[in-house]
Design an enzyme around this catalytic site. Structure first.
Site, mmCIF file in Angstrom:
data_model
loop_
_atom_site.group_PDB
_atom_site.id
_atom_site.type_symbol
_atom_site.label_atom_id
_atom_site.label_comp_id
_atom_site.label_asym_id
_atom_site.label_seq_id
_atom_site.Cartn_x
_atom_site.Cartn_y
_atom_site.Cartn_z
ATOM 1 N N GLU A 90 27.377 -6.348 -9.591
ATOM 2 C CA GLU A 90 28.231 -7.012 -8.603
ATOM 3 C C GLU A 90 28.401 -8.496 -9.199
ATOM 4 O OE1 GLU A 90 30.773 -8.947 -6.154
ATOM 5 O OE2 GLU A 90 28.745 -9.618 -6.465
ATOM 6 N N CYS A 105 27.848 -11.766 0.440
ATOM 7 C CA CYS A 105 28.156 -10.373 -0.272
ATOM 8 C C CYS A 105 28.891 -9.205 0.487
ATOM 9 C CB CYS A 105 26.605 -9.973 -0.738
ATOM 10 S SG CYS A 105 26.766 -8.870 -1.983
ATOM 11 N N CYS A 124 25.547 -5.889 -0.349
ATOM 12 C CA CYS A 124 24.284 -5.805 0.457
ATOM 13 C C CYS A 124 24.710 -6.161 1.861
ATOM 14 C CB CYS A 124 23.221 -6.536 0.292
ATOM 15 S SG CYS A 124 23.425 -8.327 -0.266
ATOM 16 N N HIS A 135 22.698 -10.464 4.924
ATOM 17 C CA HIS A 135 22.899 -11.855 5.100
ATOM 18 C C HIS A 135 23.064 -12.055 6.654
ATOM 19 C CE1 HIS A 135 22.347 -13.117 0.777
ATOM 20 N NE2 HIS A 135 23.225 -11.740 0.509
ATOM 21 N N ARG A 164 17.666 -5.441 -2.841
ATOM 22 C CA ARG A 164 17.175 -5.946 -4.404
ATOM 23 C C ARG A 164 16.145 -7.023 -4.051
ATOM 24 N NH1 ARG A 164 21.777 -4.928 -3.508
ATOM 25 N NH2 ARG A 164 23.178 -3.808 -4.644
ATOM 26 N N SER A 180 18.872 -11.827 -5.853
ATOM 27 C CA SER A 180 19.213 -12.007 -7.356
ATOM 28 C C SER A 180 19.226 -13.532 -8.061
ATOM 29 C CB SER A 180 20.699 -11.441 -7.508
ATOM 30 O OG SER A 180 20.702 -10.045 -7.355
ATOM 31 N N CYS A 213 23.038 -8.443 -8.548
ATOM 32 C CA CYS A 213 24.350 -8.964 -7.424
ATOM 33 C C CYS A 213 24.465 -10.473 -7.614
ATOM 34 C CB CYS A 213 24.153 -8.429 -6.038
ATOM 35 S SG CYS A 213 25.543 -9.129 -4.997
ATOM 36 N N CYS A 227 25.722 -12.633 -4.608
ATOM 37 C CA CYS A 227 24.523 -13.180 -3.630
ATOM 38 C C CYS A 227 23.843 -14.183 -4.276
ATOM 39 C CB CYS A 227 23.672 -11.677 -3.547
ATOM 40 S SG CYS A 227 23.741 -10.863 -2.090
HETATM 41 NI NI1 NFE Z 1 24.855 -8.972 -3.058
HETATM 42 FE FE1 NFE Z 1 22.005 -8.838 -2.169
HETATM 43 C C1 NFE Z 1 20.761 -7.611 -1.771
HETATM 44 C C2 NFE Z 1 21.039 -9.880 -1.090
HETATM 45 S S1 NFE Z 1 21.076 -9.517 -3.894
HETATM 46 S S2 NFE Z 1 23.519 -7.461 -3.046
HETATM 47 O O1 NFE Z 1 20.165 -6.620 -1.907
HETATM 48 O O2 NFE Z 1 20.656 -10.657 -0.229
HETATM 49 O O3 NFE Z 1 20.729 -10.564 -4.551
#
Ligand code: NFE
Ligand code: MG
Length: 582
Positions: free
Chosen positions: A15, A63, A66, A70, A489, A512, A556, A559
């Site tokens: 991503e 994001c 995931c 968030h 992640r 990430s 990602c 993110c």
């Molecule tokens: Ni956009 Fe995320 C996950 C978060 S990662 S995928 O898992 O928080 O960096």
């Protein structure tokens, strides 16, 4: 000594926008590496001045991969600020939504984002379907979807793609590269599972939607609890969740883990010599509360802690006050020193790339070179993610995690004929990172059965509470809080500072961001960068081994940066200097 510069930009099957520049020596071994996000976004800034009760709805837009994670962390940061403990049903529902996200994300990662780093689709065309069916029985007693007739059909589908010159999703890869090690029959098995997983992943998305309302971006979380009262009261909804979970879990046990063991045996040398190990500092914020004692007090499915230097004999307790972000090598205004997220800043300072005589632009690696900040824990660079969670769990002597990790190492040891489990140190590698994700997926699918039963029993006992009453008019208008958890992640933290009832500062430090970060103020590498050092590339025109290690983190970048250029300006232009990137 001659060296070559490899640039892979963009890295695909991730991503977002990620560029890797690597220096390789005359033996094709990576001696230096730089990871850069080439994309600019801006959500922390957008959150300033907003009502904290709305933070989750805005933060979730960081994001679309995931999804929900968030949203939940943001809401938990506000709950932490106002000292709100959510009811049992809400805790379990949140665990179930997040758990479904994990199994969805990890299966899609293994087959659709990372699989082609290990599996040569064109080799699968040469396989004998009858032998492939037999081979599958070496890895599971009842293997998933690989009867001779199913494999013949899949091979025919692939052949048609090739004959029409339309490889579609399989085009433009490094087929035939010498570092593909599976046999044609093994490649055919994994290809079958790749295609079957495309259909199946919908089930995990449906599971998230049962309690989340929709996917992506569930809607049923609010400060104080969840809103899906009707869904938890309806036994048919809970039963549907369980049915989908069972179906998905069957795939995990009869396809994902056996495929992982099959690849693990073929690539075991790289695991044992630590290829892709990198920093060997692992951190978990801890997550998935198992009781209702409250945030940061309850027992956790994934313990929190830090393991340094791969030393499994001790776990350093995690303390959020020791998290800081540095921007020495990031395109932001400099700070005198790394800042704790409560005081973090997001002030862009783009300084561009450097044009060289060969006509390409390069990262200014001595200066600023990425939109990702460099997070630091207690002045250590650390890796986060499934491997970190499994390592911290084993080091913390968590019974459940140790059982699943040892189960996999025992299976691998058996298949390798070692007469004992494969060594735990094999986990400190690219193969180990990929294995840890699969181990965690099985663990999660199993524990979710317990949680859904716990929810059903609690509701049946008459507890229908989903929300802890919270009146914004009666709480202090000045507060601060954090939502610390584990996204698929890795460690994800949202920090919020509230003043006069409005968000004064908001910072997210994301998995990430930890892993894909550039150098820090002491010129220490980020996790991706460190993991590439020492990697040998068989063919510099096809840097498959670099992709394999980077993909093992499941990048990602949306993110990682969470900032947006609202004017749509071109911030930089890049040329891809390698023949192709998967
Ligand atoms: Ni956009 Fe995320 C996950 C978060 S990662 S995928 O898992 O928080 O960096
Ligand atoms: Mg941030």
């Amino acid at each position: 000594m001659s060296s070559q510069h490899i640039i892979i930009d963009p890295i695909t099957r991730i991503e977002g926008h990620l560029r890797i520049e690597a220096v390789i020596d005359e033996n094709n071994v990576v001696t230096d590496a730089f990871a850069a996000s080439t994309m600019f976004r801006g959500i922390e800034t957008i959150l300033k001045g907003r009502d904290p009760r709305d933070a989750g709805l805005l933060a979730m837009r960081i994001c679309g991969v995931c999804t929900g994670t968030h949203y939940q962390r943001s809401i938990e940061a506000v709950e932490n600020a106002f000292d709100i403990t959510i009811p049992k049903n809400a805790r379990i529902v949140r665990n179930l939504i997040q758990g479904a996200l994990y199994i969805h994300d990890h299966v899609v990662h293994f087959y659709h984002l990372h699989g082609l780093d290990w599996v040569d689709i064109t080799s699968a065309l040469k396989a004998d379907p009858e032998l492939a069916e037999k081979e599958a029985y070496n890895w599971h007693a009842t293997p998933y979807g690989v009867s001779k007739s199913e494999l013949i059909q899949i091979q025919a589908r692939l052949t048609k793609f090739v004959e029409q010159g339309r490889l579609g999703i399989f085009s433009n890869a490094y087929w035939g590269n010498p570092s593909y090690k599976l046999t044609p029959e093994q490649n055919l098995i994994a290809t079958a599972h790749y295609l079957q997983a495309l259909d199946l992943q919908r089930d995990a998305a449906k599971m998230m939607a049962i309690f989340g309302g929709k996917m992506p971006h569930p809607q049923s979380l609010v400060v104080g609890g969840v809103t899906c009262v009707q869904d938890i009261k309806n036994p048919a909804r809970i039963a549907l969740f369980k049915t989908l979970l069972k179906k998905f879990s069957h795939f995990i046990k009869t396809a994902y883990l056996p495929d992982l063991a099959m690849a693990g045996v073929k690539y075991v040398d790289e695991a044992l010599d630590g290829t892709g190990g990198g920093l060997k500092n692992y951190m978990s914020y801890g997550d998935f509360r198992l009781d209702d004692t409250g945030f940061y007090k309850s027992a956790l499915l994934f313990p929190s802690g830090v393991v340094l230097g791969g030393d499994l004999s001790k776990v350093v307790p995690f303390d959020q006050s020791k998290v800081a972000e540095d921007v020495t090598h990031s395109w932001y205004q400099d700070n005198k020193s790394p800042l704790h997220p409560f005081d973090g800043k997001t002030e862009p300072n783009y300084t561009g790339l450097e044009a060289k005589e060969d006509g390409y632009k390069y990262l200014k690696t001595k200066e600023k070179y990425s939109w990702i900040k460099s997070p630091i824990y207690d002045d250590n660079r650390v890796e986060v993610g499934p491997l970190a969670r499994m390592v911290v769990g084993v080091a913390a002597k968590d019974e459940r995690i140790t059982k699943y990790v040892m189960g996999f190492l025992t299976l691998l040891g058996e298949k390798l004929g070692l007469g004992k489990p494969a060594p735990a140190a094999a986990l400190f590698s690219t193969v180990g990172r990929t294995a840890a994700r699969a181990i965690e997926t099985e663990l999660m699918a199993d524990v979710m059965v317990e949680w859904v039963d716990e929810l059903a029993a609690n509701v049946a006992a008459g507890d229908l509470s989903t929300w802890t009453e919270f009146n914004f008019d009666t709480v202090s208008k000045d507060a601060k809080g954090f939502g610390l958890a584990e996204a698929p992640r890795g460690g994800l933290g949202h920090w919020v500072k509230i003043k006069d009832g409005k968000i004064e500062n908001y910072q997210a430090v994301v998995p990430s961001t930890w892993n894909a970060a550039p150098r820090d103020y002491k010129d220490r590498m980020g996790a991706y960068e460190a993991a590439l050092i020492g990697t040998k590339v068989a063919n510099v025109e096809q840097p498959l081994e670099i992709l394999r290690t980077i993909h093992s983190f499941d990048p990602c970048i949306a993110c990682a940066v969470h900032i947006i250029d609202t004017k749509g300006r071109e911030l930089s232009s890049f040329k891809v200097s390698t023949s192709c990137a998967i």
